[in-house]
Design an enzyme around this catalytic site. Structure first.
Site, short mmCIF file in Angstrom:
data_model
loop_
_atom_site.label_atom_id
_atom_site.label_comp_id
_atom_site.label_asym_id
_atom_site.label_seq_id
_atom_site.Cartn_x
_atom_site.Cartn_y
_atom_site.Cartn_z
N SER A 37 -32.76 27.74 -44.07
CA SER A 37 -31.48 27.97 -44.77
C SER A 37 -31.77 28.90 -45.95
O SER A 37 -32.92 28.97 -46.42
CB SER A 37 -30.96 26.63 -45.28
OG SER A 37 -29.93 26.84 -46.22
N TYR A 66 -31.50 18.61 -49.48
CA TYR A 66 -31.33 19.54 -48.36
C TYR A 66 -32.17 20.80 -48.59
O TYR A 66 -32.94 21.23 -47.73
CB TYR A 66 -29.86 19.90 -48.20
CG TYR A 66 -29.57 20.92 -47.12
CD1 TYR A 66 -29.47 20.54 -45.79
CD2 TYR A 66 -29.40 22.27 -47.43
CE1 TYR A 66 -29.21 21.47 -44.79
CE2 TYR A 66 -29.14 23.22 -46.45
CZ TYR A 66 -29.05 22.81 -45.12
OH TYR A 66 -28.79 23.74 -44.15
P1 NDP Z 1 -23.71 20.46 -37.92
O1 NDP Z 1 -23.53 19.50 -39.04
O2 NDP Z 1 -22.53 21.06 -37.27
O3 NDP Z 1 -24.64 19.80 -36.79
C1 NDP Z 1 -25.77 19.09 -37.17
C2 NDP Z 1 -26.42 18.53 -35.93
O4 NDP Z 1 -27.54 17.71 -36.34
C3 NDP Z 1 -25.48 17.63 -35.12
O5 NDP Z 1 -25.72 17.78 -33.76
C4 NDP Z 1 -25.90 16.25 -35.60
O6 NDP Z 1 -25.62 15.20 -34.70
C5 NDP Z 1 -27.41 16.45 -35.70
N1 NDP Z 1 -27.99 15.34 -36.44
C6 NDP Z 1 -27.79 15.02 -37.73
N2 NDP Z 1 -28.43 13.87 -38.03
C7 NDP Z 1 -29.05 13.47 -36.88
C8 NDP Z 1 -29.85 12.35 -36.55
N3 NDP Z 1 -30.14 11.39 -37.42
N4 NDP Z 1 -30.35 12.26 -35.28
C9 NDP Z 1 -30.04 13.20 -34.36
N5 NDP Z 1 -29.28 14.28 -34.62
C10 NDP Z 1 -28.78 14.41 -35.88
O7 NDP Z 1 -24.65 21.59 -38.50
P2 NDP Z 1 -24.89 23.11 -38.08
O8 NDP Z 1 -24.70 23.28 -36.63
O9 NDP Z 1 -24.16 23.96 -39.04
O10 NDP Z 1 -26.42 23.26 -38.47
C11 NDP Z 1 -27.46 23.42 -37.54
C12 NDP Z 1 -28.70 23.83 -38.30
O11 NDP Z 1 -28.46 25.06 -38.99
C13 NDP Z 1 -29.11 22.83 -39.37
O12 NDP Z 1 -30.51 22.74 -39.41
C14 NDP Z 1 -28.59 23.45 -40.66
O13 NDP Z 1 -29.34 23.03 -41.78
C15 NDP Z 1 -28.79 24.92 -40.37
N6 NDP Z 1 -27.95 25.82 -41.17
C16 NDP Z 1 -26.60 25.89 -40.94
C17 NDP Z 1 -25.83 26.77 -41.68
C18 NDP Z 1 -24.36 26.91 -41.46
O14 NDP Z 1 -23.70 27.71 -42.17
N7 NDP Z 1 -23.75 26.21 -40.52
C19 NDP Z 1 -26.44 27.63 -42.72
C20 NDP Z 1 -27.86 27.48 -42.86
C21 NDP Z 1 -28.58 26.59 -42.11
P3 NDP Z 1 -24.41 14.14 -35.01
O15 NDP Z 1 -23.18 14.73 -34.43
O16 NDP Z 1 -24.86 12.90 -34.30
O17 NDP Z 1 -24.33 13.99 -36.51
#
Ligand code: NDP
Length: 252
Positions: free
Chosen positions: A157, A170
């Protein structure tokens, strides 16, 4: 300049014959990356904790006529290392060789000052965003090493490269991700068949972004499926020389 060469486009069979595991594959960026990998020929292993939503992604992939995926139910708050090694043993018992591992799942945690961050939230964020990455990679390394040229993609990130107030655990977890990538890349060196890079997606229209920026019109940012070629490139043999790099999916 993008790390994806100008004009590069994944062919429909770019990942044919490869098996790719994506964490957090039930929604957001993980879902889009999993779908795109499947559409380009990969057998995708969908890892997450939301069984019903994972099953929907599974059905979507099957309905598209892509290689049949697998579902791995795992809550990444799990601290017990033996659950990660049993998962690896199960995959190994099924003769799975891993060509790609996309560590995508993360939680945002509390958006507040470090002094006000609860230890519970701190621990959860560090567990899901970093310790689970360590435990899963450690367990799966033999399966990655068995592939001809496996690629690990860690999700970073902007706040994992430059610290910012109120991004708390985070941001710290993403700095740790970058450190983990550098250490692992150095250990794997130039001789291992496994390579690792970190990728900062930039602002993407997902649940996490909307939670972090509630006042921002959601359509300010691209949808996840507009960016999946970055992940495809990193998982394909076209990027074999990329190793130990901190990459960005979008211009910052
Ligand atoms: P979302 O919040 O949309 O999705 C997060 C995902 O992580 C979901 O599938 C969620 O599953 C899963 N997850 C969270 N906790 C757990 C757990 N305990 N066990 C299993 N799965 C889990 O996030 P994004 O798609 O936006 O983010 C994806 C990646 O990109 C992340 O690493 C984020 O830090 C990074 N990122 C995103 C940005 C953005 O602008 N979107 C910017 C910079 C980085 P569940 O539905 O079960 O919660």
């Amino acid at each position: 300049m993008s790390f994806v060469p100008d004009g590069w486009q994944a062919s429909s069979s770019e990942l044919a014959g490869k098996t790719v595991l994506v964490t957090g594959a039930n929604r957001g960026i993980g879902e889009a990356v999993a779908l795109s990998c499947a559409q380009h020929g990969a057998e995708v292993l969908l890892l997450g904790r939301d069984d019903a939503k994972l099953a929907q992604v599974y059905d979507q992939i099957v309905d598209l006529g892509c290689p049949k995926p697998g579902i791995i139910p795992l809550d990444l708050t799990t601290r017990d290392p033996s659950l990660y090694t049993s998962l690896a043993d199960e995959l190994s018992g099924a003769n799975v060789v891993l060509d790609g591992l996309v560590h995508n799942a993360s939680v945002l945690g509390e958006r507040r000052a470090l002094a006000q961050t609860s230890p519970e939230s701190w621990n959860e964020v560090l567990q899901v965003n970093m310790t689970a990455v360590f435990l899963l990679t450690r367990a799966l390394m033999p399966l990655l090493g068995a592939a001809t040229a496996a690629s690990i993609v860690l999700t970073s990130s902007g706040v994992g490269r430059k610290g910012k107030a109120y991004w708390g655990a985070y941001a710290v977890s993403k700095f740790a991700t970058e450190g983990y990538m550098q250490v692992l890349a150095d250990e794997l060196g130039a001789t291992s068949s496994v390579r690792v890079n970190s990728l900062n997606p930039g602002a993407v229209n997902t649940g996490m972004r909307r939670t972090a920026y509630p006042g921002e019109p959601p359509d300010t940012n691209p949808m996840p499926d507009a960016l999946t070629d970055r992940w495809l490139y990193l998982l394909s043999d076209a990027s074999r020389k990329l190793h130990g790099q901190a990459l960005s999916a979008q211009k910052s």
